[in-house]
Every structure is written in structure tokens, then in C-alpha cells.
Scaffold this active site. Structure first.
Site, PDB file in Angstrom:
ATOM      1  N   GLN A   1      -5.072  -1.611   9.436  1.00 31.13           N
ATOM      2  CA  GLN A   1      -4.895  -2.942   8.851  1.00 31.13           C
ATOM      3  C   GLN A   1      -5.500  -4.010   9.771  1.00 31.13           C
ATOM      4  OE1 GLN A   1      -3.409  -3.581   5.756  1.00 31.13           O
ATOM      5  NE2 GLN A   1      -4.136  -5.659   6.078  1.00 31.13           N
TER       6      GLN A   1
ATOM      7  N   LYS B   1       0.839  -1.208   0.000  1.00 32.62           N
ATOM      8  CA  LYS B   1       0.000   0.000   0.000  1.00 32.62           C
ATOM      9  C   LYS B   1       0.870   1.253   0.000  1.00 32.62           C
ATOM     10  CE  LYS B   1      -3.795  -2.418   2.140  1.00 32.62           C
ATOM     11  NZ  LYS B   1      -4.428  -2.929   3.346  1.00 32.62           N
TER      12      LYS B   1
ATOM     13  N   ASP C   1     -11.493   2.233   3.794  1.00 32.41           N
ATOM     14  CA  ASP C   1     -11.778   0.793   3.761  1.00 32.41           C
ATOM     15  C   ASP C   1     -13.283   0.552   3.661  1.00 32.41           C
ATOM     16  OD1 ASP C   1     -10.058  -1.285   3.554  1.00 32.41           O
ATOM     17  OD2 ASP C   1      -9.691  -1.549   5.696  1.00 32.41           O
TER      18      ASP C   1
END
Ligand code: NDP
Length: 294
Positions: A98, A54, A121
Site C-alpha cells: 500500500q 481490499k 498493482d
């Protein structure tokens, strides 16, 4: 019949190029550099690989990348304090924590603390609710990638029969909503569904997001169906290195499907590319700019 292989790697590369072009434009025209903050707690090897990827791809797209690595034993209060800081930081337009988090942390509380405008997200209940209500929302990246891959085969999904196998908040549920937005007719299957082969046999579009190696067999598929395999399963190979396989028996499906994503090289490639899209969209929305052309 041999199915066309949907090249997730090439489609993701093309998407990243389009994002980079749009980032260059908003930098030039609006002095805006979209910024993504990624928070990693602990040392899960797979998570470390994802976070590195990322970071690299965010920078390659011309965006700012902020990495926050916290120890495995970080307290919930300290993690929430970091999220509050990132929520206020004007250089940060996207925040991604994460997952999975260590068991000592309460994932739902952490996700709910992220400013929904920066929730790239798409897991905050505001975004999930807006998506379910057919409103504009930041949507989870993997389902977004699934839709883009499907649209590389069909320009319009209107009226098509789709089956989504799996109903997680991360993949299955948001994918169902995105398919409804495309005017597909959607069947949602899960571990309690009866007669999956029969349900699959009616589907023009099959999405497998289960986490069970090669569960969907070739003879479940309608001839010519498009198959999007979200699953990533690491299986042991006697005497060799572990191998990645999807939730679909790829070799069998090749003989029946019209188009299919490989594992690896399919959906997995799209997830980070769509994270870049979401970060760019969030930055534009926060600054009151029109939605970018990606
Ligand atoms: P979850 O474990 O959260 O959800 C799995 C879903 O599959 C559940 O809804 C479950 O049903 C359903 N399921 C389990 N067993 C069966 C069965 N025998 N028949 C039908 N349905 C079943 O997984 P995720 O959604 O997070 O991930 C799914 C897969 O996708 C995994 O392999 C994961 O690694 C992969 N993945 C890939 C990504 C990528 O970038 N390519 C990103 C995210 C995930 P129930 O709700 O009834 O328990």
C-alpha cells in the site's frame, strides 16, 4: 443536455460478481484458490480504509486474503525480507504494498523487489515496460477501471480522440497505453501543457487524473464527450463535513458531456474490483491456466 451518469458502483459490483464466479470455477476445476497479500506500513488513515476494503472484497470474491501490518519504523531490510517470503509463498498470487510508504523507505526499491508475476498493482518496471510495448502485462488497477467504465458507454474506442490529463506512473501513463491498445488517438496533458481547454475541446473521451478540485470546467468539453473523473479531492465545507470532489466541475460538465462518472461513485469503486481481476489473472498465469473470462 444532461449527461448520463456512469454508475461505477453498479459496474464494479457486476465485475466483482464475475470475478467471484471465475474464482469458484478455478477452485472447482483446478483446486486453485487465488490469494492476495496486502502489506500496510504505518497508520495512514486513508490507507487503513483502503486495506480494509481490499481485505473484505477479496474474501467476498472467495479468494484468500493475507494482511501484513508493519510498524511505521520498519526497516527497509525487514520489508524486503517480507516481500521475498511472499514472492516464494505458493498460496500468494498477488502482492500489493500500500502506497504511500513512510519517507524512510525507498518506494522504487520496494516495488522492484516484487515478483512481476505477482505485481497486481502493475507498478513493477517489467509490467510497465511490457504494457508500453503492447505486450501482455499486469496493468495498474485504476486505469483498467477507467477503460471498463468507458466501455460501458462505447463498445469500441477505436479511432476516438482521447485526452489524459496527468502522467503519473499510477494512473496517467498506464491509462495512455491502455487507450492505445484500444486504438484510440491519445493526447497526454500535464502541468506544462499549454491551453488545456483547447486540447480538451477536441476530445471524445476526457480522463482527468490531476488531483486538483474541479479543474476541468464544463466549457472545456466537447458537447457529448464522455468524461472519466479519476480525481479524489477532499475539500473543506464551512461549518460542515469535508466533501469529496473530482478533478472535473461536475455540475457544469453535466450540461455538456454525454456521459460522466460521479465522485464518489465512479472510478474509485472500480479500483479494488480491478485488483481482484488482476489477482485472479495472476493466479491463472502462475499456474499455467488460460486467462479467466473477466
Ligand atoms: P499525481 O500527483 O502523481 O499526478 C498528477 C498529474 O497531474 C501529474 O502528471 C501532473 O503533471 C498533472 N497536473 C498537475 N497539475 C496540473 C495542471 N494544473 N494542469 C495539468 N496537469 C496537471 O497524482 P495521481 O496520478 O496519483 O492521482 C491523480 C488524482 O487521482 C488524485 O486526485 C488522486 O487522489 C486520484 N486517484 C484516484 C484513484 C481512484 O481509485 N479513484 C486512484 C489513484 C489516484 P506533471 O507530471 O507535469 O507534474
Amino acid at each position: 443536455m444532461t449527461a448520463r451518469i456512469i454508475d461505477g458502483k453498479a459496474i464494479a459490483a457486476e465485475l466483482r460478481t464475475r470475478v467471484a464466479d471465475e474464482v469458484a470455477r478455478v477452485k472447482r476445476d483446478h483446486a486453485l484458490t487465488p490469494g492476495l497479500a496486502v502489506v500496510l506500513v504505518g497508520h495512514d488513515p486513508a490507507s487503513e480504509v483502503y486495506v480494509r476494503s481490499k481485505h473484505t472484497q477479496t474474501q467476498a470474491a472467495g479468494m484468500a486474503s493475507f494482511e501484513h501490518k508493519l510498524p511505521e519504523d520498519v526497516s527497509q531490510a525487514d520489508l524486503l525480507a517480507l516481500i521475498a517470503r511472499l514472492n516464494r509463498d505458493p498460496l500468494v498470487h498477488g502482492i500489493l504494498v500500500q502506497l504511500p510508504l513512510p519517507k524512510s523507505l525507498h518506494t522504487e526499491t520496494i516495488i522492484n523487489a516484487i515478483d512481476p508475476a505477482k505485481d497486481v498493482d502493475g507498478l513493477h518496471p517489467n509490467n510497465a515496460g511490457r504494457l508500453a510495448g503492447g505486450l501482455a502485462a499486469l496493468s495498474p488497477c485504476t486505469p483498467l477501471g477507467c477503460i471498463i467504465l468507458t466501455k460501458s458507454v462505447y463498445a469500441s474506442l477505436e479511432g476516438m480522440n482521447a485526452i489524459v490529463i496527468g502522467r503519473s506512473n499510477l494512473v496517467g501513463r498506464p491509462l495512455v497505453q491502455l487507450l492505445l491498445n484500444e486504438n484510440a488517438t491519445v493526447t497526454i496533458a500535464h502541468s506544462r501543457s499549454r491551453d488545456l481547454p483547447k486540447l480538451c475541446a477536441q476530445a471524445d473521451l476526457v480522463y482527468a487524473a490531476v488531483g486538483r478540485p474541479e479543474m476541468v470546467r464544463g466549457d472545456w468539453l466537447k458537447p457529448g464527450a464522455t468524461v472519466i473523473d479519476v480525481g479524489i479531492n477532499r475539500i473543506a465545507v464551512p461549518g460542515g463535513k469535508p466533501k469529496l470532489v473530482g478533478d472535473v466541475a461536475f455540475q457544469e460538465a453535466l450540461n455538456v458531456a454525454g456521459a460522466i462518472t460521479p465522485v464518489p461513485g465512479g472510478v474509485g469503486q472500480m479500483t479494488v474490483a480491478c485488483l481482484l481481476v488482476n489477482t485472479l489473472r495472476a493466479a491463472c498465469a502462475i499456474h499455467g491456466l488460460p486467462a479467466p473470462a473477466v
